[in-house]
Motif scaffolding. Sequence first.
Motif, PDB file in Angstrom:
ATOM      1  N   TRP A  21       0.837  -1.196   0.000  1.00 45.90           N
ATOM      2  CA  TRP A  21       0.000   0.000   0.000  1.00 45.90           C
ATOM      3  C   TRP A  21       0.875   1.250   0.000  1.00 45.90           C
ATOM      4  CZ3 TRP A  21      -5.480   0.230   0.554  1.00 45.90           C
ATOM      5  CH2 TRP A  21      -6.001   1.495   0.738  1.00 45.90           C
ATOM      6  N   LYS A  22       1.850   1.287   0.906  1.00 44.89           N
ATOM      7  CA  LYS A  22       2.742   2.441   1.003  1.00 44.89           C
ATOM      8  C   LYS A  22       3.614   2.577  -0.243  1.00 44.89           C
ATOM      9  CE  LYS A  22       1.557   4.053   4.921  1.00 44.89           C
ATOM     10  NZ  LYS A  22       0.877   5.340   4.961  1.00 44.89           N
ATOM     11  N   LEU A  23       4.023   1.463  -0.807  1.00 46.52           N
ATOM     12  CA  LEU A  23       4.854   1.485  -2.009  1.00 46.52           C
ATOM     13  C   LEU A  23       4.088   2.059  -3.198  1.00 46.52           C
ATOM     14  CD1 LEU A  23       7.738   0.507  -2.581  1.00 46.52           C
ATOM     15  CD2 LEU A  23       6.747  -1.587  -3.462  1.00 46.52           C
ATOM     16  N   SER A  24       2.803   1.797  -3.245  1.00 50.85           N
ATOM     17  CA  SER A  24       1.983   2.294  -4.341  1.00 50.85           C
ATOM     18  C   SER A  24       1.722   3.792  -4.229  1.00 50.85           C
ATOM     19  CB  SER A  24       0.656   1.535  -4.374  1.00 50.85           C
ATOM     20  OG  SER A  24      -0.120   1.926  -5.459  1.00 50.85           O
ATOM     21  N   GLU A  25       1.896   4.363  -3.051  1.00 49.73           N
ATOM     22  CA  GLU A  25       1.666   5.796  -2.856  1.00 49.73           C
ATOM     23  C   GLU A  25       2.814   6.654  -3.369  1.00 49.73           C
ATOM     24  OE1 GLU A  25       1.006   6.262   1.316  1.00 49.73           O
ATOM     25  OE2 GLU A  25      -1.125   5.830   1.157  1.00 49.73           O
ATOM     26  N   PHE A  26       4.009   6.078  -3.536  1.00 45.50           N
ATOM     27  CA  PHE A  26       5.166   6.862  -3.970  1.00 45.50           C
ATOM     28  C   PHE A  26       5.000   7.345  -5.396  1.00 45.50           C
ATOM     29  CE2 PHE A  26       7.780   4.283  -0.812  1.00 45.50           C
ATOM     30  CZ  PHE A  26       7.697   5.262   0.142  1.00 45.50           C
ATOM     31  N   ALA A 122       7.403 -16.783   0.203  1.00 43.57           N
ATOM     32  CA  ALA A 122       7.366 -15.957  -0.999  1.00 43.57           C
ATOM     33  C   ALA A 122       5.932 -15.709  -1.456  1.00 43.57           C
ATOM     34  CB  ALA A 122       8.174 -16.619  -2.114  1.00 43.57           C
ATOM     35  N   THR A 123       5.108 -16.731  -1.415  1.00 42.26           N
ATOM     36  CA  THR A 123       3.726 -16.573  -1.883  1.00 42.26           C
ATOM     37  C   THR A 123       2.939 -15.610  -1.009  1.00 42.26           C
ATOM     38  OG1 THR A 123       3.763 -18.814  -2.777  1.00 42.26           O
ATOM     39  CG2 THR A 123       1.596 -17.817  -2.400  1.00 42.26           C
ATOM     40  N   ILE A 124       3.022 -15.778   0.284  1.00 43.89           N
ATOM     41  CA  ILE A 124       2.259 -14.904   1.186  1.00 43.89           C
ATOM     42  C   ILE A 124       2.785 -13.471   1.104  1.00 43.89           C
ATOM     43  CG2 ILE A 124       1.761 -14.422   3.612  1.00 43.89           C
ATOM     44  CD1 ILE A 124       1.499 -17.419   4.024  1.00 43.89           C
ATOM     45  N   SER A 125       4.099 -13.308   1.064  1.00 44.10           N
ATOM     46  CA  SER A 125       4.674 -11.964   1.002  1.00 44.10           C
ATOM     47  C   SER A 125       4.329 -11.267  -0.311  1.00 44.10           C
ATOM     48  CB  SER A 125       6.190 -12.037   1.164  1.00 44.10           C
ATOM     49  OG  SER A 125       6.535 -12.619   2.390  1.00 44.10           O
ATOM     50  N   LEU A 126       4.501 -11.962  -1.422  1.00 50.63           N
ATOM     51  CA  LEU A 126       4.208 -11.349  -2.719  1.00 50.63           C
ATOM     52  C   LEU A 126       2.718 -11.079  -2.892  1.00 50.63           C
ATOM     53  CD1 LEU A 126       6.634 -13.304  -5.056  1.00 50.63           C
ATOM     54  CD2 LEU A 126       6.807 -10.925  -4.321  1.00 50.63           C
ATOM     55  N   THR A 127       1.875 -11.961  -2.363  1.00 49.51           N
ATOM     56  CA  THR A 127       0.436 -11.723  -2.425  1.00 49.51           C
ATOM     57  C   THR A 127       0.056 -10.487  -1.616  1.00 49.51           C
ATOM     58  OG1 THR A 127       0.040 -14.093  -2.679  1.00 49.51           O
ATOM     59  CG2 THR A 127      -1.830 -12.743  -2.001  1.00 49.51           C
ATOM     60  N   GLY A 133      -0.781  -3.028  -3.004  1.00 49.77           N
ATOM     61  CA  GLY A 133      -0.554  -2.058  -4.074  1.00 49.77           C
ATOM     62  C   GLY A 133      -1.753  -1.913  -4.983  1.00 49.77           C
ATOM     63  N   ALA A 134      -2.404  -3.019  -5.296  1.00 50.91           N
ATOM     64  CA  ALA A 134      -3.564  -2.966  -6.198  1.00 50.91           C
ATOM     65  C   ALA A 134      -4.736  -2.235  -5.557  1.00 50.91           C
ATOM     66  CB  ALA A 134      -3.976  -4.381  -6.586  1.00 50.91           C
ATOM     67  N   ILE A 135      -4.999  -2.488  -4.298  1.00 57.91           N
ATOM     68  CA  ILE A 135      -6.127  -1.829  -3.636  1.00 57.91           C
ATOM     69  C   ILE A 135      -5.858  -0.334  -3.481  1.00 57.91           C
ATOM     70  CG2 ILE A 135      -7.375  -1.664  -1.446  1.00 57.91           C
ATOM     71  CD1 ILE A 135      -7.327  -4.695  -1.319  1.00 57.91           C
ATOM     72  N   GLU A 136      -4.606   0.032  -3.150  1.00 58.91           N
ATOM     73  CA  GLU A 136      -4.296   1.464  -3.054  1.00 58.91           C
ATOM     74  C   GLU A 136      -4.420   2.131  -4.417  1.00 58.91           C
ATOM     75  OE1 GLU A 136      -2.695   5.270  -2.760  1.00 58.91           O
ATOM     76  OE2 GLU A 136      -1.811   3.766  -4.065  1.00 58.91           O
ATOM     77  N   PHE A 137      -4.011   1.445  -5.467  1.00 59.38           N
ATOM     78  CA  PHE A 137      -4.140   1.989  -6.823  1.00 59.38           C
ATOM     79  C   PHE A 137      -5.615   2.189  -7.185  1.00 59.38           C
ATOM     80  CE2 PHE A 137      -4.667   1.304 -11.413  1.00 59.38           C
ATOM     81  CZ  PHE A 137      -3.910   2.371 -11.884  1.00 59.38           C
ATOM     82  N   LEU A 138      -6.459   1.243  -6.801  1.00 60.65           N
ATOM     83  CA  LEU A 138      -7.888   1.380  -7.083  1.00 60.65           C
ATOM     84  C   LEU A 138      -8.507   2.534  -6.305  1.00 60.65           C
ATOM     85  CD1 LEU A 138      -8.965  -2.361  -7.289  1.00 60.65           C
ATOM     86  CD2 LEU A 138      -8.677  -0.737  -9.170  1.00 60.65           C
ATOM     87  N   ARG A 143     -11.629   3.970  -8.661  1.00 59.00           N
ATOM     88  CA  ARG A 143     -12.402   2.806  -9.100  1.00 59.00           C
ATOM     89  C   ARG A 143     -12.971   2.024  -7.943  1.00 59.00           C
ATOM     90  NH1 ARG A 143      -7.886   1.327 -13.382  1.00 59.00           N
ATOM     91  NH2 ARG A 143      -8.493   2.796 -14.979  1.00 59.00           N
ATOM     92  N   LEU A 144     -12.427   2.266  -6.751  1.00 55.47           N
ATOM     93  CA  LEU A 144     -12.908   1.575  -5.572  1.00 55.47           C
ATOM     94  C   LEU A 144     -13.216   2.630  -4.523  1.00 55.47           C
ATOM     95  CD1 LEU A 144     -13.361  -1.220  -4.258  1.00 55.47           C
ATOM     96  CD2 LEU A 144     -11.055  -1.081  -3.403  1.00 55.47           C
ATOM     97  N   VAL A 145     -14.471   2.769  -4.169  1.00 60.56           N
ATOM     98  CA  VAL A 145     -14.891   3.776  -3.214  1.00 60.56           C
ATOM     99  C   VAL A 145     -15.692   3.096  -2.121  1.00 60.56           C
ATOM    100  CG1 VAL A 145     -16.190   5.911  -2.895  1.00 60.56           C
ATOM    101  CG2 VAL A 145     -14.957   5.532  -5.022  1.00 60.56           C
TER     102      VAL A 145
END
Length: 147
Positions: A21-26, A122-127, A133-138, A143-145
């Motif tokens: 989430w924080k990474l997507s805000e940069f 790896a799976t849990i971390s990458l997921t 990131g996807a939810i913050e982008f939405l 697109r997501l309110v």
Amino acid sequence: MKKNSWVSLTLLFVTYFIFGWKLSEFDVPPHLTWFLAVASVLLLSVGLSFPLKDIKALIMRWFSSDAGAFISIILGAFVAVVVVAWSHLFATCLVLISAAALARLDIQLSGWKTWRAFAVLATISLTGVALGGAIEFLFKTGRLVLY
């Protein structure tokens, strides 16, 4: 898997979700940022799942030479300055490493092998990173309110 292991795996997911989430805000080039994030997650998972057995011999050989000791002191001082200057970033990295180490410890106590431990970490971390990131982008694009 033990019942208590799910708590640490959930904590791992939540910490990496917040990281994504924080990474997507940069406001930096996203391709490089996400590539570095995925690479660091995979590198941490490999480092926790497949520990080096001969690390002590390697470190002792490095410090036995004068040049190795000098370079280590200079590098250590530089790292200390970076940690103090960017303490917020260092604290974030420390939380991510701690959550992954806790999850790896619980996986190890459950008796899973190294490849399975790597796959789970790896799976849990990458997921978590991808979903955060996807939810913050939405949210950012509208697109997501939530009402």
